[in-house]
Design a protein around this motif. Structure first.
Motif, PDB file in Angstrom:
ATOM      1  N   GLU A 177      11.947  -4.791   2.996  1.00  0.00           N
ATOM      2  CA  GLU A 177      11.874  -3.337   3.118  1.00  0.00           C
ATOM      3  C   GLU A 177      12.571  -2.648   1.941  1.00  0.00           C
ATOM      4  N   THR A 178      13.678  -3.208   1.496  1.00  0.00           N
ATOM      5  CA  THR A 178      14.424  -2.648   0.369  1.00  0.00           C
ATOM      6  C   THR A 178      13.772  -2.989  -0.966  1.00  0.00           C
ATOM      7  N   GLU A 179      13.430  -4.244  -1.156  1.00  0.00           N
ATOM      8  CA  GLU A 179      12.935  -4.709  -2.451  1.00  0.00           C
ATOM      9  C   GLU A 179      11.550  -4.182  -2.803  1.00  0.00           C
ATOM     10  N   ILE A 180      10.715  -3.885  -1.816  1.00  0.00           N
ATOM     11  CA  ILE A 180       9.369  -3.393  -2.113  1.00  0.00           C
ATOM     12  C   ILE A 180       9.426  -2.051  -2.836  1.00  0.00           C
ATOM     13  N   LYS A 181      10.516  -1.349  -2.720  1.00  0.00           N
ATOM     14  CA  LYS A 181      10.667  -0.053  -3.403  1.00  0.00           C
ATOM     15  C   LYS A 181      10.679  -0.215  -4.914  1.00  0.00           C
ATOM     16  N   ARG A 182      10.916  -1.431  -5.418  1.00  0.00           N
ATOM     17  CA  ARG A 182      10.901  -1.683  -6.863  1.00  0.00           C
ATOM     18  C   ARG A 182       9.485  -1.807  -7.409  1.00  0.00           C
ATOM     19  N   VAL A 183       8.519  -1.984  -6.521  1.00  0.00           N
ATOM     20  CA  VAL A 183       7.111  -2.108  -6.924  1.00  0.00           C
ATOM     21  C   VAL A 183       6.493  -0.718  -6.885  1.00  0.00           C
ATOM     22  N   LEU A 204      -5.639  -6.145   4.354  1.00  0.00           N
ATOM     23  CA  LEU A 204      -6.257  -6.741   3.169  1.00  0.00           C
ATOM     24  C   LEU A 204      -7.454  -5.904   2.734  1.00  0.00           C
ATOM     25  N   GLN A 205      -8.274  -5.501   3.691  1.00  0.00           N
ATOM     26  CA  GLN A 205      -9.425  -4.659   3.356  1.00  0.00           C
ATOM     27  C   GLN A 205      -8.964  -3.360   2.717  1.00  0.00           C
ATOM     28  N   GLU A 206      -7.927  -2.757   3.263  1.00  0.00           N
ATOM     29  CA  GLU A 206      -7.380  -1.522   2.696  1.00  0.00           C
ATOM     30  C   GLU A 206      -6.872  -1.754   1.270  1.00  0.00           C
ATOM     31  N   LEU A 207      -6.178  -2.865   1.059  1.00  0.00           N
ATOM     32  CA  LEU A 207      -5.654  -3.180  -0.271  1.00  0.00           C
ATOM     33  C   LEU A 207      -6.789  -3.420  -1.266  1.00  0.00           C
ATOM     34  N   LEU A 248       0.331  -3.459  -4.197  1.00  0.00           N
ATOM     35  CA  LEU A 248       0.822  -4.655  -3.515  1.00  0.00           C
ATOM     36  C   LEU A 248       1.248  -4.292  -2.098  1.00  0.00           C
ATOM     37  N   PHE A 249       0.733  -5.012  -1.134  1.00  0.00           N
ATOM     38  CA  PHE A 249       1.168  -4.863   0.247  1.00  0.00           C
ATOM     39  C   PHE A 249       2.024  -6.067   0.593  1.00  0.00           C
ATOM     40  N   ALA A 250       3.220  -5.823   1.051  1.00  0.00           N
ATOM     41  CA  ALA A 250       4.121  -6.886   1.503  1.00  0.00           C
ATOM     42  C   ALA A 250       4.134  -6.825   3.027  1.00  0.00           C
ATOM     43  N   ILE A 251       3.513  -7.807   3.655  1.00  0.00           N
ATOM     44  CA  ILE A 251       3.328  -7.791   5.105  1.00  0.00           C
ATOM     45  C   ILE A 251       4.198  -8.870   5.741  1.00  0.00           C
ATOM     46  N   ASN A 252       4.903  -8.493   6.776  1.00  0.00           N
ATOM     47  CA  ASN A 252       5.715  -9.438   7.533  1.00  0.00           C
ATOM     48  C   ASN A 252       5.516  -9.151   9.014  1.00  0.00           C
ATOM     49  N   SER A 253       5.758 -10.143   9.830  1.00  0.00           N
ATOM     50  CA  SER A 253       5.682  -9.918  11.276  1.00  0.00           C
ATOM     51  C   SER A 253       7.090  -9.881  11.850  1.00  0.00           C
ATOM     52  N   ALA A 254       7.262  -9.078  12.860  1.00  0.00           N
ATOM     53  CA  ALA A 254       8.589  -8.860  13.441  1.00  0.00           C
ATOM     54  C   ALA A 254       9.181 -10.126  14.050  1.00  0.00           C
ATOM     55  N   ASP A 255       8.347 -11.129  14.323  1.00  0.00           N
ATOM     56  CA  ASP A 255       8.862 -12.369  14.912  1.00  0.00           C
ATOM     57  C   ASP A 255       8.998 -13.501  13.888  1.00  0.00           C
ATOM     58  N   GLY A 307       3.865  -0.399  -4.372  1.00  0.00           N
ATOM     59  CA  GLY A 307       4.146  -1.318  -3.281  1.00  0.00           C
ATOM     60  C   GLY A 307       4.228  -0.627  -1.935  1.00  0.00           C
ATOM     61  N   ARG A 308       3.892  -1.367  -0.914  1.00  0.00           N
ATOM     62  CA  ARG A 308       3.972  -0.852   0.462  1.00  0.00           C
ATOM     63  C   ARG A 308       4.436  -1.974   1.381  1.00  0.00           C
ATOM     64  N   TYR A 309       5.426  -1.670   2.179  1.00  0.00           N
ATOM     65  CA  TYR A 309       5.948  -2.620   3.160  1.00  0.00           C
ATOM     66  C   TYR A 309       5.283  -2.370   4.491  1.00  0.00           C
ATOM     67  N   ILE A 310       4.784  -3.435   5.107  1.00  0.00           N
ATOM     68  CA  ILE A 310       4.126  -3.332   6.413  1.00  0.00           C
ATOM     69  C   ILE A 310       4.790  -4.346   7.340  1.00  0.00           C
TER      70      ILE A 310
END
Length: 134
Positions: free
Chosen positions: A86-92, A122-125, A67-74, A95-98
């Motif tokens: 960033e914290t919660e993705i560690k439970r997966v 997405l391609q990487e995932l 699972l990739f969790a992707i967010n934008s800084a804005d 999982g990877r936070y981007i």
């Protein structure tokens, strides 16, 4: 609707698109007109109500797939400076936070609708998720 507009937009992009008060007011009016003609008030109430107490955290450890969790800084809807994703993705387990930096392509929360920004992830995932042939 103006709250929806501002929360799901990017200040950087809004400033580029409408650098004067007149242009900003015209852009807001155009966006509100589009919202009013295409969105249903009851649907919006349902969506906001459904998200009010949504909390996937108790179920994250059950996710076995990559699972990739992707967010934008804005993103003002899910502000990265809170550190929640960033914290919660560690439970997966896989999982990877981007966090996507603010660029000329990011548009705040609306970045989720722009695969030109995150499509490579997405391609990487998808590659990572392919099952090996037996």
């Amino acid at each position: 609707m103006s709250s929806l507009f501002f929360m799901t937009s990017s200040p950087k992009q809004l400033q580029k698109q409408a650098p004067t008060r007149e242009l900003a007011e015209a852009a807001l009016a155009k966006t509100e007109a589009r919202f009013y003609s295409s969105l249903d008030a009851n649907d919006m109430i349902y969506q906001f109500d459904a998200s009010r107490d949504y909390n996937p955290a108790p179920h994250l450890a059950a996710i076995k797939a990559p699972l990739f969790a992707i967010n934008s800084a804005d993103d003002q809807v899910n502000p990265p400076e809170l550190g929640i994703l960033e914290t919660e993705i560690k439970r997966v387990a896989k999982g990877r936070y981007i966090l996507l930096p603010i660029t000329d392509l990011t548009t705040g929360h609306g970045t989720h609708s722009n695969p030109a920004v995150w499509g490579n992830y997405l391609q990487e995932l998808l590659t990572l998720s392919e099952k090996p042939a037996h």
